[in-house]
Motif scaffolding. Structure first.
Motif, PDB file in Angstrom:
ATOM      1  N   GLU A 186      65.605   2.675  50.247  1.00 15.83           N
ATOM      2  CA  GLU A 186      65.170   2.945  48.871  1.00 15.83           C
ATOM      3  C   GLU A 186      65.216   1.681  48.019  1.00 15.83           C
ATOM      4  N   LEU A 187      65.241   0.531  48.663  1.00 16.26           N
ATOM      5  CA  LEU A 187      65.420  -0.740  47.966  1.00 16.26           C
ATOM      6  C   LEU A 187      64.433  -0.924  46.813  1.00 16.26           C
ATOM      7  N   GLY A 188      63.174  -0.583  47.067  1.00 11.82           N
ATOM      8  CA  GLY A 188      62.153  -0.801  46.054  1.00 11.82           C
ATOM      9  C   GLY A 188      62.425  -0.074  44.756  1.00 11.82           C
ATOM     10  N   SER A 189      62.998   1.126  44.836  1.00  8.62           N
ATOM     11  CA  SER A 189      63.288   1.895  43.629  1.00  8.62           C
ATOM     12  C   SER A 189      64.641   1.548  43.023  1.00  8.62           C
ATOM     13  N   VAL A 190      65.559   1.019  43.836  1.00 14.00           N
ATOM     14  CA  VAL A 190      66.898   0.661  43.341  1.00 14.00           C
ATOM     15  C   VAL A 190      66.837  -0.590  42.474  1.00 14.00           C
ATOM     16  N   LEU A 191      66.050  -1.573  42.879  1.00 15.07           N
ATOM     17  CA  LEU A 191      66.012  -2.853  42.165  1.00 15.07           C
ATOM     18  C   LEU A 191      65.085  -2.783  40.961  1.00 15.07           C
ATOM     19  N   GLU A 192      65.624  -3.160  39.819  1.00 18.45           N
ATOM     20  CA  GLU A 192      64.850  -3.154  38.580  1.00 18.45           C
ATOM     21  C   GLU A 192      64.184  -4.502  38.334  1.00 18.45           C
ATOM     22  N   GLU A 193      64.590  -5.517  39.083  1.00 16.53           N
ATOM     23  CA  GLU A 193      64.036  -6.854  38.910  1.00 16.53           C
ATOM     24  C   GLU A 193      64.059  -7.572  40.248  1.00 16.53           C
ATOM     25  N   ASP A 194      63.365  -8.691  40.314  1.00 20.17           N
ATOM     26  CA  ASP A 194      63.357  -9.472  41.539  1.00 20.17           C
ATOM     27  C   ASP A 194      64.694 -10.188  41.717  1.00 20.17           C
TER      28      ASP A 194
END
Length: 309
Positions: free
Chosen positions: A81-89
């Motif tokens: 779920e990394l893509g949804s967990v991270l709010e920024e690069d």
């Protein structure tokens, strides 16, 4: 008690990440927080996002990372779920794959073939699928497949048949019951090998329960997408199956144009996302100190700047 656990390839990982004090970093497999502690120590205004699917790891991290919690965010989630967990690069990401030492060392979790416990093997204890269900409910063909594909077990057909025969009489409930069934299906020569006879089968069931291999390619692609130019990616694998997947996926991410050589100009438009480094394995000294490090391999990559491609 002072926390003294040293994770696998620690110095190599920290060196590969090239940590900047103001950067944003991700530990996608928190575990005992050994890697996370060393990353957090090096941050000032930077931040560290720690992810783990095991709630026990998240709970324990609060104590182990206490001195640096002003720069740490704990997330109970799967790295898939990394893509949804991270709010920024991010400036760097680390993934230490496979089962963690706390999970192996806790007999009640059902990962170990050395201790008797209910058949569980869930990394996330809120997940519905357990090893008991896999062993007692999956078809003979499915059992044979996962033993071959996930355990590389050469006696897969015989072991699958033995499991199917045994569960017709009564369910297989515990780890040591499963060990005995596995051993009953193997020839005497195999039982005398240095490796525990149940190791490959337990690996296969664990991977099936947790969907470990299926999550790797999308996780690695999401990681590459969420790294800033110049950002660093570090992945530790522990067996050939996951290492082949990581190697293949990283090579795909590092590949540019895929047009046939006969094309005069590129029409696919594909650009490489990362540049790969040479893989690293543990030193003899580390293996002597921590035998679990023996099969580890560290693969690293750097996110390319579009202007440099």
């Amino acid at each position: 008690m002072e926390y003294t656990h040293k994770p696998v390839l620690l110095d190599e990982c920290i060196g590969a990440l090239r940590i900047r004090p103001e950067g944003v970093y991700v530990d996608g497999t928190l575990g005992r927080a050994g890697h996370s502690r060393e990353i957090a120590k090096r941050l000032t205004t930077g931040r560290l996002i720690c992810i783990d699917r095991d709630s026990a790891a998240i709970e324990a991290a609060g104590e182990r990372l206490a001195p640096w919690m002003d720069r740490v965010r704990l997330v109970h989630s799967n790295f898939s779920e990394l893509g949804s967990v991270l709010e920024e690069d991010a400036d760097g990401m680390l993934f230490d794959l496979g089962v963690s030492s706390p999970q192996l060392d806790d007999p009640e979790r059902g990962f170990s073939y050395m201790h008797d416990a209910p058949l569980d093997m869930r990394m996330d204890r809120s997940a519905p699928l357990t090893a008991r269900e896999v062993v007692n409910s999956w078809s003979l063909e499915e059992l044979r497949r996962i033993l071959y594909d996930f355990g590389e077990e050469r006696y897969a057909p015989a072991i699958a048949r033995a499991i199917a025969k045994r569960r017709e009489q009564r369910p297989i409930e515990t780890t040591l019951e499963l060990v005995e069934v596995i051993k009953s299906a193997m020839p005497p020569a195999a039982l005398r090998e240095k490796q525990h006879p149940a190791k490959r089968s337990f690996q296969a069931v664990r991977i099936a329960v947790n969907g470990e291999l299926d999550a790797l390619p999308p996780m690695l692609r999401a990681a590459a997408d969420k790294l800033r130019p110049g950002g660093r990616l570090a992945v530790i694998t522990f067996h050939s199956l996951e290492d082949r997947i990581v190697k293949r996926t990283l090579r795909e991410l590092a590949q540019g144009c895929t047009c046939p050589p006969s094309f005069p100009v590129c029409v696919c438009g594909k650009k490489p996302l990362v540049r790969l480094d040479k893989p690293v394995t543990p030193s003899a000294a580390e293996v002597a100190e921590n035998p679990r490090a023996r099969s580890a391999r560290l693969r690293t990559a750097e996110k390319l700047d579009k202007l440099d491609i």
